[in-house]
Design a protein around this motif. Structure first.
Motif, mmCIF file in Angstrom:
data_model
loop_
_atom_site.group_PDB
_atom_site.id
_atom_site.type_symbol
_atom_site.label_atom_id
_atom_site.label_comp_id
_atom_site.label_asym_id
_atom_site.label_seq_id
_atom_site.Cartn_x
_atom_site.Cartn_y
_atom_site.Cartn_z
ATOM 1 N N ASP A 1 0.770 -1.105 -0.106
ATOM 2 C CA ASP A 1 -0.044 0.158 0.245
ATOM 3 C C ASP A 1 0.827 1.190 -0.069
ATOM 4 O OD1 ASP A 1 -2.291 -1.605 0.255
ATOM 5 O OD2 ASP A 1 -2.135 -1.618 2.275
ATOM 6 N N ILE A 2 1.833 1.429 -1.028
ATOM 7 C CA ILE A 2 2.597 2.469 -1.171
ATOM 8 C C ILE A 2 1.965 3.444 -2.112
ATOM 9 C CG2 ILE A 2 4.812 3.327 -1.711
ATOM 10 C CD1 ILE A 2 5.767 0.413 -1.647
ATOM 11 N N ASN A 3 1.910 4.698 -1.528
ATOM 12 C CA ASN A 3 1.297 5.692 -2.631
ATOM 13 C C ASN A 3 1.980 7.199 -2.089
ATOM 14 O OD1 ASN A 3 -0.331 7.193 -4.414
ATOM 15 N ND2 ASN A 3 -2.192 6.823 -3.313
ATOM 16 N N SER A 4 2.989 7.656 -3.225
ATOM 17 C CA SER A 4 3.574 8.786 -2.580
ATOM 18 C C SER A 4 3.529 9.989 -3.836
ATOM 19 C CB SER A 4 5.407 8.230 -2.828
ATOM 20 O OG SER A 4 5.396 7.291 -1.721
ATOM 21 N N PRO A 5 3.856 10.987 -3.264
ATOM 22 C CA PRO A 5 4.060 12.320 -4.208
ATOM 23 C C PRO A 5 4.927 12.460 -5.132
ATOM 24 C CG PRO A 5 4.551 12.931 -2.071
ATOM 25 C CD PRO A 5 4.270 11.431 -1.816
ATOM 26 N N PHE A 6 5.994 11.207 -5.178
ATOM 27 C CA PHE A 6 7.038 11.438 -5.981
ATOM 28 C C PHE A 6 7.089 9.994 -6.685
ATOM 29 C CE2 PHE A 6 8.557 10.181 -1.823
ATOM 30 C CZ PHE A 6 9.303 8.864 -1.997
ATOM 31 N N ALA A 7 7.800 10.178 -7.685
ATOM 32 C CA ALA A 7 7.992 8.725 -8.732
ATOM 33 C C ALA A 7 9.055 8.138 -8.551
ATOM 34 C CB ALA A 7 8.008 9.393 -10.397
ATOM 35 N N ARG A 8 9.064 6.994 -8.494
ATOM 36 C CA ARG A 8 9.939 5.842 -8.475
ATOM 37 C C ARG A 8 10.638 5.355 -9.726
ATOM 38 N NH1 ARG A 8 7.077 6.040 -3.761
ATOM 39 N NH2 ARG A 8 8.101 4.902 -1.888
ATOM 40 N N ILE A 9 11.972 5.329 -9.868
ATOM 41 C CA ILE A 9 12.913 4.397 -10.964
ATOM 42 C C ILE A 9 13.622 3.383 -10.281
ATOM 43 C CG2 ILE A 9 14.330 4.649 -12.925
ATOM 44 C CD1 ILE A 9 13.482 7.547 -13.345
ATOM 45 N N HIS A 10 13.442 1.970 -10.863
ATOM 46 C CA HIS A 10 14.364 1.007 -10.158
ATOM 47 C C HIS A 10 15.084 0.445 -11.467
ATOM 48 C CE1 HIS A 10 11.039 0.892 -7.009
ATOM 49 N NE2 HIS A 10 12.226 1.310 -6.477
ATOM 50 N N LEU A 11 16.531 0.353 -11.347
ATOM 51 C CA LEU A 11 17.057 -0.591 -12.231
ATOM 52 C C LEU A 11 17.518 -1.740 -11.435
ATOM 53 C CD1 LEU A 11 19.093 -1.128 -14.478
ATOM 54 C CD2 LEU A 11 20.814 0.109 -13.478
ATOM 55 N N ILE A 12 17.193 -3.081 -12.058
ATOM 56 C CA ILE A 12 17.308 -4.385 -11.332
ATOM 57 C C ILE A 12 18.513 -4.843 -11.990
ATOM 58 C CG2 ILE A 12 16.196 -6.402 -10.887
ATOM 59 C CD1 ILE A 12 14.596 -4.130 -10.146
ATOM 60 N N THR A 13 19.494 -5.170 -10.902
ATOM 61 C CA THR A 13 20.922 -5.739 -11.123
ATOM 62 C C THR A 13 21.018 -7.179 -11.006
ATOM 63 O OG1 THR A 13 21.705 -4.943 -9.065
ATOM 64 C CG2 THR A 13 21.919 -3.452 -10.766
ATOM 65 N N LYS A 14 20.169 -7.769 -10.035
ATOM 66 C CA LYS A 14 20.326 -9.221 -9.688
ATOM 67 C C LYS A 14 19.020 -9.732 -9.085
ATOM 68 C CE LYS A 14 22.708 -12.460 -6.310
ATOM 69 N NZ LYS A 14 23.653 -12.300 -5.427
ATOM 70 N N GLY A 15 18.614 -10.747 -9.361
ATOM 71 C CA GLY A 15 17.439 -11.549 -8.880
ATOM 72 C C GLY A 15 16.133 -10.853 -9.452
ATOM 73 N N THR A 16 15.017 -11.431 -8.792
ATOM 74 C CA THR A 16 13.900 -10.991 -9.354
ATOM 75 C C THR A 16 12.848 -10.578 -8.062
ATOM 76 O OG1 THR A 16 12.783 -13.054 -9.224
ATOM 77 C CG2 THR A 16 13.621 -12.533 -11.306
ATOM 78 N N ALA A 17 11.904 -9.939 -8.432
ATOM 79 C CA ALA A 17 10.797 -9.157 -7.230
ATOM 80 C C ALA A 17 9.644 -9.173 -8.375
ATOM 81 C CB ALA A 17 11.120 -8.204 -6.782
ATOM 82 N N GLY B 1 -4.082 -3.934 -10.258
ATOM 83 C CA GLY B 1 -4.578 -4.852 -10.341
ATOM 84 C C GLY B 1 -4.027 -5.830 -11.137
ATOM 85 N N LYS B 2 -2.625 -5.346 -11.418
ATOM 86 C CA LYS B 2 -1.811 -6.389 -12.124
ATOM 87 C C LYS B 2 -0.407 -6.885 -11.394
ATOM 88 C CE LYS B 2 -3.321 -4.684 -17.035
ATOM 89 N NZ LYS B 2 -2.901 -4.263 -18.128
ATOM 90 N N THR B 3 0.192 -7.884 -11.720
ATOM 91 C CA THR B 3 1.557 -8.157 -11.145
ATOM 92 C C THR B 3 2.470 -8.043 -12.118
ATOM 93 O OG1 THR B 3 0.489 -9.316 -9.363
ATOM 94 C CG2 THR B 3 2.843 -9.927 -9.860
ATOM 95 N N TYR B 4 3.565 -7.364 -11.840
ATOM 96 C CA TYR B 4 4.750 -7.099 -12.842
ATOM 97 C C TYR B 4 5.759 -7.904 -12.329
ATOM 98 C CZ TYR B 4 1.686 -3.701 -14.968
ATOM 99 O OH TYR B 4 0.736 -3.170 -15.613
ATOM 100 N N VAL B 5 6.594 -8.806 -12.906
ATOM 101 C CA VAL B 5 7.907 -9.361 -12.436
ATOM 102 C C VAL B 5 9.034 -8.722 -12.763
ATOM 103 C CG1 VAL B 5 9.493 -11.467 -12.547
ATOM 104 C CG2 VAL B 5 7.085 -11.801 -12.647
ATOM 105 N N LEU B 6 9.743 -8.108 -11.798
ATOM 106 C CA LEU B 6 10.890 -7.257 -12.130
ATOM 107 C C LEU B 6 12.187 -8.020 -12.436
ATOM 108 C CD1 LEU B 6 10.436 -4.770 -9.053
ATOM 109 C CD2 LEU B 6 9.359 -4.770 -11.297
ATOM 110 N N ARG B 7 12.769 -7.675 -13.358
ATOM 111 C CA ARG B 7 13.742 -8.690 -14.140
ATOM 112 C C ARG B 7 15.272 -7.861 -14.278
ATOM 113 N NH1 ARG B 7 11.685 -10.189 -19.720
ATOM 114 N NH2 ARG B 7 11.114 -8.043 -19.893
ATOM 115 N N GLU B 8 16.339 -8.688 -14.428
ATOM 116 C CA GLU B 8 17.617 -8.325 -14.399
ATOM 117 C C GLU B 8 17.707 -7.535 -15.524
ATOM 118 O OE1 GLU B 8 20.757 -11.004 -13.838
ATOM 119 O OE2 GLU B 8 19.815 -11.861 -12.028
ATOM 120 N N ASN B 9 18.392 -6.316 -15.285
ATOM 121 C CA ASN B 9 18.813 -5.417 -16.695
ATOM 122 C C ASN B 9 17.606 -4.869 -17.192
ATOM 123 O OD1 ASN B 9 21.242 -4.029 -17.922
ATOM 124 N ND2 ASN B 9 20.561 -5.566 -19.654
#
Length: 291
Positions: A28-44, A50-58
Protein backbone atom coordinates in the motif's frame (compact mmCIF):
# COMPACT_ATOMS: atom_id res chain seq x y z
CA UNK A 1 1.06 17.98 -26.26
CA UNK A 2 3.94 19.04 -24.02
CA UNK A 3 4.32 22.68 -25.00
CA UNK A 4 6.08 25.60 -23.40
CA UNK A 5 3.88 25.54 -20.32
CA UNK A 6 4.82 21.89 -19.73
CA UNK A 7 8.57 22.36 -19.32
CA UNK A 8 9.73 19.52 -17.11
CA UNK A 9 11.63 20.13 -13.89
CA UNK A 10 12.43 17.45 -11.35
CA UNK A 11 14.03 17.35 -7.92
CA UNK A 12 16.17 14.33 -7.10
CA UNK A 13 15.18 13.10 -3.66
CA UNK A 14 16.98 9.77 -3.26
CA UNK A 15 19.35 7.56 -5.18
CA UNK A 16 21.16 4.51 -3.94
CA UNK A 17 22.00 0.87 -4.40
CA UNK A 18 20.45 -1.82 -2.20
CA UNK A 19 20.80 -5.56 -1.74
CA UNK A 20 17.79 -7.34 -0.31
CA UNK A 21 17.32 -10.88 0.97
CA UNK A 22 13.58 -11.62 0.88
CA UNK A 23 13.01 -8.37 2.79
CA UNK A 24 11.72 -6.05 0.03
CA UNK A 25 8.06 -6.57 0.92
CA UNK A 26 6.03 -3.38 1.36
CA UNK A 27 2.31 -2.89 0.87
CA UNK A 28 0.00 0.00 0.00
CA UNK A 29 2.62 2.53 -1.11
CA UNK A 30 1.28 5.79 -2.57
CA UNK A 31 3.69 8.72 -2.72
CA UNK A 32 3.83 12.23 -4.21
CA UNK A 33 7.08 11.32 -5.98
CA UNK A 34 7.94 8.94 -8.82
CA UNK A 35 10.20 5.92 -8.47
CA UNK A 36 12.70 4.48 -10.96
CA UNK A 37 14.32 1.08 -10.31
CA UNK A 38 17.17 -0.58 -12.20
CA UNK A 39 17.31 -4.28 -11.36
CA UNK A 40 20.84 -5.70 -11.21
CA UNK A 41 20.30 -9.13 -9.65
CA UNK A 42 17.43 -11.48 -8.90
CA UNK A 43 13.71 -10.93 -9.33
CA UNK A 44 10.86 -9.40 -7.38
CA UNK A 45 7.29 -8.35 -8.04
CA UNK A 46 5.37 -5.11 -8.08
CA UNK A 47 1.58 -5.11 -7.78
CA UNK A 48 -0.27 -2.09 -9.18
CA UNK A 49 -3.51 -1.42 -10.96
CA UNK A 50 -4.75 -4.95 -10.37
CA UNK A 51 -1.75 -6.44 -12.22
CA UNK A 52 1.48 -8.10 -11.14
CA UNK A 53 4.75 -7.29 -12.88
CA UNK A 54 7.88 -9.43 -12.46
CA UNK A 55 10.95 -7.22 -12.05
CA UNK A 56 13.81 -8.65 -14.10
CA UNK A 57 17.56 -8.13 -14.25
CA UNK A 58 18.85 -5.41 -16.58
CA UNK A 59 15.44 -3.76 -16.84
CA UNK A 60 14.33 -0.35 -15.60
CA UNK A 61 10.92 0.25 -13.99
CA UNK A 62 8.94 3.44 -13.53
CA UNK A 63 6.19 4.01 -10.97
CA UNK A 64 4.56 7.45 -11.39
CA UNK A 65 3.63 9.62 -8.45
CA UNK A 66 0.31 8.85 -6.73
CA UNK A 67 0.26 5.29 -8.05
CA UNK A 68 -0.86 2.80 -5.37
CA UNK A 69 1.40 -0.24 -5.45
CA UNK A 70 3.05 -2.98 -3.37
CA UNK A 71 6.38 -4.86 -3.54
CA UNK A 72 7.01 -8.57 -3.05
CA UNK A 73 10.35 -10.36 -2.85
CA UNK A 74 11.17 -13.89 -1.65
CA UNK A 75 14.87 -14.18 -2.51
CA UNK A 76 18.11 -12.31 -3.17
CA UNK A 77 17.41 -9.09 -5.03
CA UNK A 78 19.58 -6.06 -5.86
CA UNK A 79 18.66 -2.75 -7.45
CA UNK A 80 19.38 0.92 -7.90
CA UNK A 81 16.51 3.11 -6.71
CA UNK A 82 15.79 6.70 -7.73
CA UNK A 83 13.06 8.93 -6.26
CA UNK A 84 12.18 12.10 -8.14
CA UNK A 85 9.73 14.88 -7.35
CA UNK A 86 8.11 16.76 -10.23
CA UNK A 87 7.88 20.52 -9.67
CA UNK A 88 4.46 21.60 -10.90
CA UNK A 89 3.21 24.90 -9.48
CA UNK A 90 0.17 25.52 -11.73
CA UNK A 91 0.54 23.11 -14.60
CA UNK A 92 -0.30 19.54 -15.50
CA UNK A 93 1.92 16.68 -14.41
CA UNK A 94 3.51 14.70 -17.21
CA UNK A 95 2.02 11.65 -15.48
CA UNK A 96 -1.46 13.19 -15.75
CA UNK A 97 -1.01 13.62 -19.49
CA UNK A 98 0.66 10.41 -20.63
CA UNK A 99 0.45 6.65 -20.07
CA UNK A 100 4.00 5.48 -19.32
CA UNK A 101 5.19 1.90 -19.73
CA UNK A 102 6.05 0.04 -16.54
CA UNK A 103 9.23 -1.56 -17.91
CA UNK A 104 11.97 -0.87 -20.45
CA UNK A 105 15.13 -2.77 -21.33
CA UNK A 106 18.28 -1.24 -19.92
CA UNK A 107 21.61 -0.95 -21.76
CA UNK A 108 25.20 0.07 -21.05
CA UNK A 109 24.44 3.78 -21.41
CA UNK A 110 21.52 3.75 -18.98
CA UNK A 111 23.51 1.67 -16.50
CA UNK A 112 26.41 4.11 -16.67
CA UNK A 113 24.13 7.13 -16.32
CA UNK A 114 22.47 5.73 -13.22
CA UNK A 115 25.85 4.92 -11.69
CA UNK A 116 26.97 8.48 -12.53
CA UNK A 117 23.83 9.97 -10.98
CA UNK A 118 24.61 8.12 -7.77
CA UNK A 119 28.27 9.17 -7.83
CA UNK A 120 27.52 12.90 -8.14
CA UNK A 121 24.78 12.78 -5.49
CA UNK A 122 26.36 11.25 -2.38
CA UNK A 123 24.43 10.98 0.87
CA UNK A 124 21.13 10.47 -0.95
CA UNK A 125 20.78 6.81 0.04
CA UNK A 126 17.89 5.66 2.20
CA UNK A 127 18.85 4.79 5.75
CA UNK A 128 15.62 2.82 6.20
CA UNK A 129 13.93 1.01 3.32
CA UNK A 130 10.39 0.94 4.70
CA UNK A 131 8.50 3.53 2.58
CA UNK A 132 6.47 4.60 5.61
CA UNK A 133 9.72 5.75 7.20
CA UNK A 134 10.79 8.00 4.33
CA UNK A 135 7.42 9.03 2.84
CA UNK A 136 7.05 11.79 5.41
CA UNK A 137 7.26 15.53 5.73
CA UNK A 138 10.65 15.72 7.43
CA UNK A 139 12.37 13.46 4.90
CA UNK A 140 10.83 15.15 1.87
CA UNK A 141 11.67 18.67 3.04
CA UNK A 142 15.20 17.60 3.98
CA UNK A 143 15.80 16.15 0.50
CA UNK A 144 14.38 19.19 -1.28
CA UNK A 145 16.55 21.47 0.87
CA UNK A 146 19.58 19.27 0.22
CA UNK A 147 18.96 19.55 -3.51
CA UNK A 148 19.09 23.33 -3.24
CA UNK A 149 22.68 23.13 -1.95
CA UNK A 150 23.91 21.04 -4.89
CA UNK A 151 26.53 22.83 -7.06
CA UNK A 152 24.87 24.16 -10.19
CA UNK A 153 27.06 22.11 -12.57
CA UNK A 154 26.10 18.87 -10.84
CA UNK A 155 22.45 19.98 -10.69
CA UNK A 156 22.48 20.49 -14.48
CA UNK A 157 24.06 17.08 -14.95
CA UNK A 158 21.56 15.39 -12.61
CA UNK A 159 18.65 17.03 -14.40
CA UNK A 160 20.04 15.86 -17.73
CA UNK A 161 20.40 12.25 -16.56
CA UNK A 162 16.88 12.19 -15.09
CA UNK A 163 15.46 13.52 -18.36
CA UNK A 164 17.37 10.91 -20.39
CA UNK A 165 15.90 8.17 -18.19
CA UNK A 166 12.39 9.55 -18.57
CA UNK A 167 12.93 10.07 -22.30
CA UNK A 168 13.54 6.34 -22.70
CA UNK A 169 10.15 5.65 -21.13
CA UNK A 170 8.51 8.56 -22.93
CA UNK A 171 9.40 7.01 -26.29
CA UNK A 172 6.76 4.35 -25.56
CA UNK A 173 4.06 6.57 -24.03
CA UNK A 174 0.58 7.25 -25.30
CA UNK A 175 -1.56 10.29 -24.46
CA UNK A 176 -4.14 9.57 -21.81
CA UNK A 177 -6.54 11.59 -23.93
CA UNK A 178 -5.51 10.04 -27.23
CA UNK A 179 -8.71 10.93 -29.05
CA UNK A 180 -9.35 14.18 -27.19
CA UNK A 181 -9.94 17.33 -29.13
CA UNK A 182 -8.72 20.75 -28.08
CA UNK A 183 -11.88 21.39 -26.05
CA UNK A 184 -11.30 18.53 -23.60
CA UNK A 185 -7.60 19.33 -23.37
CA UNK A 186 -8.55 22.91 -22.52
CA UNK A 187 -10.71 21.57 -19.69
CA UNK A 188 -7.85 19.48 -18.30
CA UNK A 189 -5.49 22.41 -18.43
CA UNK A 190 -8.03 24.60 -16.63
CA UNK A 191 -8.51 21.99 -13.89
CA UNK A 192 -4.79 21.63 -13.20
CA UNK A 193 -4.20 25.39 -13.30
CA UNK A 194 -7.11 26.16 -10.95
CA UNK A 195 -6.95 23.16 -8.62
CA UNK A 196 -6.78 25.51 -5.59
CA UNK A 197 -10.16 27.04 -6.47
CA UNK A 198 -13.72 25.80 -6.61
CA UNK A 199 -14.26 24.41 -10.13
CA UNK A 200 -17.78 24.13 -11.46
CA UNK A 201 -18.99 21.97 -14.32
CA UNK A 202 -20.75 25.07 -15.67
CA UNK A 203 -17.38 26.81 -15.99
CA UNK A 204 -15.82 23.79 -17.69
CA UNK A 205 -18.70 23.63 -20.15
CA UNK A 206 -18.27 27.33 -20.86
CA UNK A 207 -14.55 27.15 -21.65
CA UNK A 208 -14.99 23.99 -23.74
CA UNK A 209 -17.97 25.37 -25.72
CA UNK A 210 -19.90 22.19 -24.95
CA UNK A 211 -23.13 21.57 -23.11
CA UNK A 212 -22.69 20.10 -19.65
CA UNK A 213 -24.09 16.74 -20.72
CA UNK A 214 -21.84 16.59 -23.79
CA UNK A 215 -18.80 17.57 -21.74
CA UNK A 216 -19.46 14.91 -19.10
CA UNK A 217 -19.97 12.19 -21.75
CA UNK A 218 -16.82 13.17 -23.67
CA UNK A 219 -14.70 13.49 -20.54
CA UNK A 220 -15.84 10.13 -19.18
CA UNK A 221 -15.22 8.40 -22.49
CA UNK A 222 -11.66 9.69 -22.71
CA UNK A 223 -10.59 9.59 -19.05
CA UNK A 224 -12.84 6.83 -17.67
CA UNK A 225 -14.31 9.11 -15.02
CA UNK A 226 -16.50 12.19 -14.78
CA UNK A 227 -15.01 15.70 -14.51
CA UNK A 228 -16.24 15.90 -10.91
CA UNK A 229 -14.46 12.70 -9.85
CA UNK A 230 -11.28 13.76 -11.66
CA UNK A 231 -11.30 17.16 -9.93
CA UNK A 232 -11.84 15.56 -6.52
CA UNK A 233 -8.98 13.10 -7.02
CA UNK A 234 -6.57 15.85 -8.06
CA UNK A 235 -7.61 18.05 -5.12
CA UNK A 236 -6.98 15.24 -2.63
CA UNK A 237 -3.60 14.47 -4.21
CA UNK A 238 -2.75 18.16 -3.83
CA UNK A 239 -3.94 18.03 -0.21
CA UNK A 240 -1.58 15.12 0.52
CA UNK A 241 1.34 17.03 -0.99
CA UNK A 242 0.53 20.21 0.94
CA UNK A 243 0.44 18.24 4.19
CA UNK A 244 3.88 16.83 3.39
CA UNK A 245 5.40 20.24 2.69
CA UNK A 246 3.45 22.43 5.11
CA UNK A 247 1.51 22.10 8.35
CA UNK A 248 -1.92 23.67 7.79
CA UNK A 249 -4.96 22.96 9.91
CA UNK A 250 -7.55 20.75 8.25
CA UNK A 251 -9.87 23.74 7.94
CA UNK A 252 -7.12 25.86 6.33
CA UNK A 253 -6.30 23.03 3.97
CA UNK A 254 -9.90 22.53 2.86
CA UNK A 255 -10.38 26.25 2.19
CA UNK A 256 -7.02 26.42 0.42
CA UNK A 257 -8.28 23.85 -2.06
CA UNK A 258 -11.62 25.54 -2.70
CA UNK A 259 -13.81 23.44 -0.39
CA UNK A 260 -16.47 25.47 1.41
CA UNK A 261 -17.52 22.52 3.60
CA UNK A 262 -14.83 21.01 5.82
CA UNK A 263 -16.97 17.97 6.60
CA UNK A 264 -17.27 17.20 2.88
CA UNK A 265 -13.50 17.56 2.49
CA UNK A 266 -12.97 15.11 5.37
CA UNK A 267 -15.37 12.56 3.88
CA UNK A 268 -13.84 12.86 0.42
CA UNK A 269 -10.28 12.56 1.73
CA UNK A 270 -11.17 9.36 3.61
CA UNK A 271 -13.03 7.93 0.64
CA UNK A 272 -10.05 8.40 -1.68
CA UNK A 273 -7.18 7.63 0.72
CA UNK A 274 -8.73 5.27 3.25
CA UNK A 275 -8.10 7.54 6.24
CA UNK A 276 -9.33 10.94 7.32
CA UNK A 277 -6.98 13.94 6.99
CA UNK A 278 -6.38 14.20 10.75
CA UNK A 279 -5.23 10.57 10.88
CA UNK A 280 -3.07 11.14 7.80
CA UNK A 281 -1.37 14.12 9.51
CA UNK A 282 -0.80 12.11 12.70
CA UNK A 283 0.76 9.28 10.71
CA UNK A 284 3.13 11.69 8.98
CA UNK A 285 4.06 13.24 12.33
CA UNK A 286 4.56 9.81 13.93
CA UNK A 287 6.96 8.62 11.26
CA UNK A 288 8.80 11.94 11.38
CA UNK A 289 9.20 11.83 15.17
CA UNK A 290 10.21 8.17 15.22
CA UNK A 291 13.22 8.59 12.96
Amino acid sequence: MLGEKHQLEFTLLNIGYAEHHADWNWKDINSPFARIHLITKGTAKIHRGGKTYVLRENHVYLTPSYTPHSYECDGDFSLYYIHIYEKLEKKSSIFDLMHFPVEIQSDDLLNQLIERLKAINPKRELSIYDPKSYDNSSELIKNIAFQNTTPIALEFESQGIIKVLLARFYAFTEPKTKQADARVLRVLDYIHTNIHSAISIDKLAEISFLTKDHLIRSFKKQLNCTPGKYINRKKIEKAQLIMLLENPSIQELSYKLGFENVSYFNRLFKKLTGENPSAYKRRLAHHTDSR
